[in-house]
Design a protein around this motif. Structure first.
Motif, PDB file in Angstrom:
ATOM      1  N   LYS A  41       0.828  -1.209   0.000  1.00 20.87           N
ATOM      2  CA  LYS A  41       0.000   0.000   0.000  1.00 20.87           C
ATOM      3  C   LYS A  41       0.860   1.256   0.000  1.00 20.87           C
ATOM      4  N   LEU A  42       1.914   1.248   0.812  1.00 21.12           N
ATOM      5  CA  LEU A  42       2.783   2.423   0.909  1.00 21.12           C
ATOM      6  C   LEU A  42       3.516   2.680  -0.410  1.00 21.12           C
ATOM      7  N   TRP A  43       4.007   1.626  -1.030  1.00 22.27           N
ATOM      8  CA  TRP A  43       4.733   1.811  -2.292  1.00 22.27           C
ATOM      9  C   TRP A  43       3.791   2.116  -3.452  1.00 22.27           C
ATOM     10  N   LYS A  44       2.550   1.629  -3.370  1.00 20.01           N
ATOM     11  CA  LYS A  44       1.568   1.992  -4.403  1.00 20.01           C
ATOM     12  C   LYS A  44       1.305   3.492  -4.367  1.00 20.01           C
ATOM     13  N   GLN A  45       1.267   4.058  -3.183  1.00 24.40           N
ATOM     14  CA  GLN A  45       1.100   5.505  -3.061  1.00 24.40           C
ATOM     15  C   GLN A  45       2.256   6.241  -3.728  1.00 24.40           C
ATOM     16  N   LYS A  46       3.465   5.707  -3.549  1.00 27.40           N
ATOM     17  CA  LYS A  46       4.634   6.341  -4.156  1.00 27.40           C
ATOM     18  C   LYS A  46       4.636   6.165  -5.674  1.00 27.40           C
ATOM     19  N   VAL A  47       4.145   5.026  -6.135  1.00 24.78           N
ATOM     20  CA  VAL A  47       3.999   4.826  -7.587  1.00 24.78           C
ATOM     21  C   VAL A  47       3.066   5.885  -8.155  1.00 24.78           C
ATOM     22  N   SER A  50       5.038   9.445  -7.773  1.00 26.78           N
ATOM     23  CA  SER A  50       6.291   9.746  -8.475  1.00 26.78           C
ATOM     24  C   SER A  50       6.510   8.934  -9.748  1.00 26.78           C
ATOM     25  N   ASN A  51       5.850   7.763  -9.826  1.00 25.76           N
ATOM     26  CA  ASN A  51       6.032   6.883 -10.981  1.00 25.76           C
ATOM     27  C   ASN A  51       7.503   6.518 -11.189  1.00 25.76           C
ATOM     28  N   SER A  52       8.243   6.419 -10.101  1.00 25.25           N
ATOM     29  CA  SER A  52       9.671   6.132 -10.208  1.00 25.25           C
ATOM     30  C   SER A  52       9.921   4.629 -10.339  1.00 25.25           C
ATOM     31  N   PRO A  53      11.012   4.235 -11.011  1.00 20.29           N
ATOM     32  CA  PRO A  53      11.349   2.809 -11.114  1.00 20.29           C
ATOM     33  C   PRO A  53      11.518   2.143  -9.750  1.00 20.29           C
ATOM     34  N   GLU A  54      12.115   2.881  -8.804  1.00 27.21           N
ATOM     35  CA  GLU A  54      12.304   2.334  -7.463  1.00 27.21           C
ATOM     36  C   GLU A  54      10.960   1.989  -6.817  1.00 27.21           C
ATOM     37  N   ALA A  55       9.992   2.887  -6.956  1.00 26.39           N
ATOM     38  CA  ALA A  55       8.673   2.652  -6.381  1.00 26.39           C
ATOM     39  C   ALA A  55       8.008   1.438  -7.018  1.00 26.39           C
ATOM     40  N   TRP A  56       8.087   1.339  -8.335  1.00 30.41           N
ATOM     41  CA  TRP A  56       7.499   0.199  -9.033  1.00 30.41           C
ATOM     42  C   TRP A  56       8.144  -1.116  -8.580  1.00 30.41           C
ATOM     43  N   ALA A  83       1.113  -2.615 -16.615  1.00 28.52           N
ATOM     44  CA  ALA A  83       1.069  -1.184 -16.299  1.00 28.52           C
ATOM     45  C   ALA A  83       2.472  -0.621 -16.129  1.00 28.52           C
ATOM     46  N   CYS A  84       3.346  -1.416 -15.539  1.00 23.52           N
ATOM     47  CA  CYS A  84       4.727  -0.975 -15.319  1.00 23.52           C
ATOM     48  C   CYS A  84       5.451  -0.753 -16.648  1.00 23.52           C
ATOM     49  N   LEU A  85       5.287  -1.664 -17.582  1.00 23.18           N
ATOM     50  CA  LEU A  85       5.953  -1.536 -18.877  1.00 23.18           C
ATOM     51  C   LEU A  85       5.499  -0.288 -19.627  1.00 23.18           C
ATOM     52  N   LYS A  86       4.246   0.105 -19.417  1.00 22.73           N
ATOM     53  CA  LYS A  86       3.744   1.326 -20.044  1.00 22.73           C
ATOM     54  C   LYS A  86       4.247   2.575 -19.317  1.00 22.73           C
ATOM     55  N   ALA A  87       4.347   2.479 -17.986  1.00 21.23           N
ATOM     56  CA  ALA A  87       4.694   3.657 -17.181  1.00 21.23           C
ATOM     57  C   ALA A  87       6.182   3.977 -17.214  1.00 21.23           C
ATOM     58  N   ILE A  88       7.028   2.924 -17.142  1.00 23.88           N
ATOM     59  CA  ILE A  88       8.486   3.160 -17.104  1.00 23.88           C
ATOM     60  C   ILE A  88       9.193   2.250 -18.115  1.00 23.88           C
ATOM     61  N   PRO A  89       8.882   2.360 -19.379  1.00 25.66           N
ATOM     62  CA  PRO A  89       9.530   1.509 -20.387  1.00 25.66           C
ATOM     63  C   PRO A  89      11.018   1.811 -20.469  1.00 25.66           C
ATOM     64  N   ASN A  90      11.752   0.857 -20.981  1.00 20.47           N
ATOM     65  CA  ASN A  90      13.195   1.034 -21.186  1.00 20.47           C
ATOM     66  C   ASN A  90      13.949   1.322 -19.888  1.00 20.47           C
TER      67      ASN A  90
END
Length: 381
Positions: A41-47, A50-56, A83-90
């Protein structure tokens, strides 16, 4: 005071619900399932923020561990990866998480190679490439990735010591069926990186059962006939029947010893009790009865390195996991104790008794160990 409490709860909600922190797989650090649910739950909030790779990466690790511990599909991992591949590709994280989620299907290699190209210093992908190299009978690749992992020390030293003792308890040219990451990867690293027990073939039971390429190549290397398995038929079988099927098939063509590592479940030990003989940290599979106690005692006295159980020179990130793994010593040590009791060897008895109690205390089973020793002592009077 009451108003102060309200202010603290308003401005510092993490005081109640915890703080997002790096989430490790349960094979590295062990926590109750509620910990992973909270971290998810906490990391989903950060996703979302910030949409950061670390959060994902931490979010996916948390939900994956929650699913495993609850033995159910609480979270749709495929949807999260999509969803991750779309949000932070490459990104390293996206490619590696895709591979982690899919397992060892043919399309995974491409993602692992992309991940390693983006960040060649991160070790997570190396473990998967080690497995692919072994699956493909690529000795050079297996040695390369095992050495990279070993040189970076990307593992628990205690768990490696545990695996060393498991390997050393095996007979020459043996096959060892392992259960999970912690009794598979360290053994393979010791073999391919350090040349320890290269005569032993370490085979992961789950990969053998579920990945045809792995099964076909492994059996071909060992001169064992192919085994065709239908997923639906396998799904209907009990775990004990799966082990019995694999063991019997292997022994038709492979005349050297076959072992199953100790972390196998109690149920399987009971169901296959007429064919399993403990020799240390592994059970030898044998259709013929034999006296395993002399072998077990010899392994303890002459082959095992036990100092790491009482002397720790550096912190071990996997201490919580290691305490549970070390409990696998107890059945062997109890047999050694009985041997010393029956042969009137008090000095040796006291040494093993102290070690057994220390392992039991660390693993939360001290009372059980004390009760066994008390009964053993009473019988000897």
């Amino acid at each position: 005071m009451k108003n102060l409490l309200y202010l603290l709860l308003f401005f510092c909600p993490y005081l109640l619900f915890g703080q997002a922190e790096k989430v490790y797989s349960i094979v590295t650090k062990s926590y109750p399932v509620d910990y992973y649910a909270t971290q998810a739950k906490l990391w989903k909030q950060k996703v979302d923020q910030s949409n950061s790779p670390e959060a994902w990466f931490n979010y996916y690790t948390a939900v994956r561990m929650e699913n495993i511990l609850k033995s159910e599909r609480v979270h749709d991992l495929d949807a999260i990866i999509e969803a991750c591949l779309k949000a932070i590709p490459n990104t390293y994280e996206a490619h590696y998480m895709y591979a982690w989620n899919k397992g060892y299907t043919p399309d995974v290699k491409a993602h692992l190679k992309k991940a390693m190209k983006i960040n060649p210093e991160r070790h997570e992908a190396w473990y998967h490439m080690l497995s692919f190299s072994i699956q493909d009978l690529d000795l050079e690749g297996a040695q390369r990735y095992a050495k990279k992992i070993y040189e970076q020390k990307a593992f628990s030293p205690g768990i490696v010591n545990w695996n060393y003792n498991m390997l050393m308890s095996l007979d020459k040219d043996a096959i060892l069926l392992t259960q999970g990451d912690n009794d598979t990867y360290p053994s393979q690293i010791l073999s391919y990186a350090e040349g320890i027990r290269t005569d032993v073939t370490v085979i992961n039971y789950h990969m053998l059962l579920h990945y045809k390429d792995y099964r076909d190549n492994t059996f071909r290397k060992l001169g064992i006939a192919p085994l065709d398995l239908e997923e639906e038929a396998v799904a209907r079988m009990s775990t004990s029947d799966k082990y019995r099927l694999l063991c019997r098939h292997i022994k038709k063509d492979y005349k050297n010893p076959l072992y199953i590592s100790c972390p196998v479940s109690r149920q399987i030990q009971e169901d296959l009790s007429d064919s399993l003989y403990l020799e240390g940290l592994a059970f030898r599979y044998s259709s013929k009865p034999y006296d395993n106690i002399p072998i077990l005692v010899d392994n303890y006295e002459n082959r095992f390195m036990m100092d790491y159980l009482s002397v720790t020179w550096q912190p071990d990130i996997s201490e919580s996991v290691l305490r549970t793994m070390n409990m696998n010593y107890l059945p062997a040590l109890m047999s050694v104790l009985r041997h010393y009791q029956e042969n009137d060897m008090p000095a040796q008895f006291e040494k093993v008794k102290a070690l057994s109690l220390a392992i039991g205390q660390a693993g939360g089973r001290e009372k059980v160990v004390k009760k066994y020793i008390a009964n053993l002592t009473q019988q000897g009077k």
